[in-house]
Design a protein around this motif. Sequence first.
Motif, PDB file in Angstrom:
ATOM      1  N   LEU A 147       0.805  -1.218   0.000  1.00 61.02           N
ATOM      2  CA  LEU A 147       0.000   0.000   0.000  1.00 61.02           C
ATOM      3  C   LEU A 147       0.841   1.271   0.000  1.00 61.02           C
ATOM      4  CD1 LEU A 147      -2.828  -0.996   2.497  1.00 61.02           C
ATOM      5  CD2 LEU A 147      -2.962  -0.807   0.011  1.00 61.02           C
ATOM      6  N   SER A 148       2.060   1.201   0.472  1.00 61.38           N
ATOM      7  CA  SER A 148       2.904   2.382   0.584  1.00 61.38           C
ATOM      8  C   SER A 148       3.066   3.078  -0.765  1.00 61.38           C
ATOM      9  CB  SER A 148       4.281   1.988   1.125  1.00 61.38           C
ATOM     10  OG  SER A 148       5.141   3.110   1.181  1.00 61.38           O
ATOM     11  N   GLY A 151      -3.273   3.460  -0.275  1.00 61.38           N
ATOM     12  CA  GLY A 151      -2.437   3.587   0.907  1.00 61.38           C
ATOM     13  C   GLY A 151      -2.637   4.918   1.604  1.00 61.38           C
ATOM     14  N   PHE A 172      -5.798   4.522   3.827  1.00 58.91           N
ATOM     15  CA  PHE A 172      -5.552   3.768   5.044  1.00 58.91           C
ATOM     16  C   PHE A 172      -4.556   4.482   5.958  1.00 58.91           C
ATOM     17  CE2 PHE A 172      -7.506   0.326   2.638  1.00 58.91           C
ATOM     18  CZ  PHE A 172      -8.308  -0.244   3.620  1.00 58.91           C
ATOM     19  N   GLY A 173      -3.626   5.215   5.351  1.00 59.36           N
ATOM     20  CA  GLY A 173      -2.711   5.996   6.164  1.00 59.36           C
ATOM     21  C   GLY A 173      -3.430   7.068   6.953  1.00 59.36           C
ATOM     22  N   ALA A 194      -4.858   5.457   9.961  1.00 67.65           N
ATOM     23  CA  ALA A 194      -3.928   4.600  10.701  1.00 67.65           C
ATOM     24  C   ALA A 194      -3.933   4.852  12.199  1.00 67.65           C
ATOM     25  CB  ALA A 194      -2.517   4.769  10.145  1.00 67.65           C
ATOM     26  N   GLN A 202      -3.615  -1.448   9.843  1.00 73.57           N
ATOM     27  CA  GLN A 202      -3.454  -1.567   8.397  1.00 73.57           C
ATOM     28  C   GLN A 202      -4.002  -2.928   7.940  1.00 73.57           C
ATOM     29  OE1 GLN A 202      -1.972   1.170   6.348  1.00 73.57           O
ATOM     30  NE2 GLN A 202      -2.901   1.881   8.235  1.00 73.57           N
ATOM     31  N   THR A 209      -3.214  -5.595   6.619  1.00 73.18           N
ATOM     32  CA  THR A 209      -2.342  -6.745   6.423  1.00 73.18           C
ATOM     33  C   THR A 209      -1.652  -7.066   7.728  1.00 73.18           C
ATOM     34  OG1 THR A 209      -0.576  -7.690   5.061  1.00 73.18           O
ATOM     35  CG2 THR A 209      -0.332  -5.401   5.711  1.00 73.18           C
TER      36      THR A 209
END
Length: 272
Positions: free
Chosen positions: A150-151, A156, A159-160, A163, A168, A170
């Motif tokens: 995702l980064s 990403g 979700f960041g 966070a 996250q 995973t």
Amino acid sequence: MTGIVNTAQAEAWNGYEGEHWATHADRYDAVNSGFNDFLLERVSPGDRVLDIGCGNGQLTRLAAARARSALGVDLSGPMLATARARAAEVSNVTFEQGDVQVHPFVEGSFDLAVSRFGVMFFADPVAAFGNVRRALSAGGRLAFLCMTALSGTDLGRLFGAMAAYLPQPTGPDGSGPTSFADPDRTRAVLTEAGFEDVVCTPVEADQVWGRDVPDAARFIADWGPVRHHLGLLDGATAAKATEALTEALEPFAGPEAVRLRGTAWLVTGRRP
């Protein structure tokens, strides 16, 4: 349905997760269908196609239009009901409910196995892909799409933004939807399962998540993994997480839809 070893996933996909995907089949296809051609261009007219984790069956139907026949296999009863209804007049498509890791495929009965984000949750991926390899004819091909890390991606960023409130998507061991994000691991798994000429190619496509920001935020908040973790929070914290998600979506809003640029690995290989 035949025997199941992936019981946790079977429970999820025959519960809320599968029901949500079945109810919102068009919306999930809007998220993922931009990637279809990466797989469909590999289908030849005489192919017998196996669609792994076929879900609501869009890819299965499209593959059948180019092939001799197509079989979609999935754990989810709700999604298979949708798949069968939508393919009711397609004569060369069938669907079966089962766990690909142990499903009793006839050896050598397919020429091409495909999957659109349906391979990331196997309990034992080596066993699952070994079973797929046995189902393929000599020289049979494998082509699937899986999530990247995702980064640095648009997803990403979402979700960041959450966070501070949600884990996250995973596990620390690489399990979950990004379980094949590492090409070295993917090649190792497929090689151990008996595939050759394994290649991982990065691909991108637009993904439509909603007609506007509030609509996209509601949809993502109701997406199984997000909904589960939001439900573990107190009301105030869940509201903050949803607010953070909504703000993160703003840069992706256009005049007609909220679009993210999706990233994936296109993984190919063949049975010797």
